[in-house]
Design an enzyme around this catalytic site. Structure first.
Site, short mmCIF file in Angstrom:
data_model
loop_
_atom_site.label_atom_id
_atom_site.label_comp_id
_atom_site.label_asym_id
_atom_site.label_seq_id
_atom_site.Cartn_x
_atom_site.Cartn_y
_atom_site.Cartn_z
N TYR A 132 1.50 1.49 11.69
CA TYR A 132 1.05 0.94 10.41
C TYR A 132 2.14 1.15 9.36
O TYR A 132 2.45 0.24 8.58
CB TYR A 132 -0.26 1.59 9.99
CG TYR A 132 -0.83 1.03 8.71
CD1 TYR A 132 -1.26 -0.29 8.63
CD2 TYR A 132 -0.96 1.83 7.58
CE1 TYR A 132 -1.78 -0.81 7.46
CE2 TYR A 132 -1.49 1.33 6.40
CZ TYR A 132 -1.89 0.01 6.34
OH TYR A 132 -2.41 -0.49 5.18
N SER A 172 0.84 -1.20 0.00
CA SER A 172 0.00 0.00 0.00
C SER A 172 0.87 1.24 0.00
O SER A 172 2.10 1.19 0.15
CB SER A 172 -0.99 0.05 1.18
OG SER A 172 -0.43 0.71 2.30
#
Length: 246
Positions: free
Chosen positions: A162, A149
């Site tokens: 994250y 991502s």
């Protein structure tokens, strides 16, 4: 007429929805038999039913890849059922957002377990089979695709842990690419995941805008297209190649 992936087998983690499900469908459309791995068996069965209705072949594997034994069993079940494994798509991921100060440490551990440990478990279990497939497979090449991502490329304010997991996926993939040269190993960094819906221009704009201005961000069907190409030359090529030029 056989499709280009006829005779090959792919294992997709996090295949119950989103990018994982879209990638699995595309692989099946191109002839691959697909093992669908996730914890949500009901959703996996729905995806498998869609694939089989379209004429494809799918195996439902209910497994929690954060547990090493279950990850190994998922790979073994795939190989025992189909007789081989050519492609591994590590897509399973958990996104829990928040600042470091005042964060829920238990949530960190869950995210690290899925995004990092799970990927390591499935990769370690699958590698011997992928190496074997690279030698005698219909395409003479096997693939590993680790979905990261945008968070694997750009640090976001308030998304530190994250980012840690996704930058880690990127670094691991680059290292694996050099360590194991018999296959093609990819980490498509410009992937438009649900993280984009959390973008707040007033906070992240200065960091994210340059990324969007210089990178063609990929969507789920692009990820599947990467896997279905017989060979890829670079991440840059994948960013600029339309999906209809298969």
């Amino acid at each position: 007429m056989p499709s280009r992936l006829t005779g090959t087998v792919a294992l997709v983690t996090g295949a119950s929805s989103g990018i994982g499900a879209a990638t699995a469908r595309r692989l099946a459309e191109d002839g691959a038999s697909v093992a669908l791995v996730a914890r949500r068996k009901g959703r996996l069965e729905d995806v498998a039913a869609e694939i089989e209705k379209a004429g494809g072949t799918a195996l439902v594997v209910d497994a929690d890849i954060t547990d090493r034994a279950q990850a190994e069993a998922a790979v073994q079940q795939t190989v025992e059922h189909f007789g081989r494994l050519d492609t591994l798509v590590n897509n399973a991921s958990l996104m829990l957002l928040g600042p470091v100060v005042g964060a829920d440490v238990d949530e960190w551990e869950r995210m690290l377990a899925v995004n990092v440990q799970g990927l390591l478990h499935t990769t370690h279990a699958a590698l011997p089979h992928l190496l074997r497939a690279a030698e005698d497979g219909p395409r003479k090449v096997a693939d590993i695709v680790n979905i990261s991502s945008i968070a694997g490329r750009v640090a976001w304010n308030g998304y530190g842990v994250y980012n840690l997991t996704k930058f880690g996926v990127n670094g691991f993939t680059e290292s694996l690419r050099q360590e194991v040269t018999q296959r093609h190993v990819l980490e498509p960094g410009g992937v438009d995941t649900e993280l984009g819906s959390h973008n707040k221009p007033e906070i992240q704009g200065a960091m994210i805008t340059p990324f969007y201005e210089t990178t063609e961000v990929l969507v789920p069907d692009d990820i599947a297209y990467m896997v279905t190409r017989p060979r890829h030359t670079s991440i840059g090529e994948l960013w600029i190649t339309p999906t209809d030029q298969a």
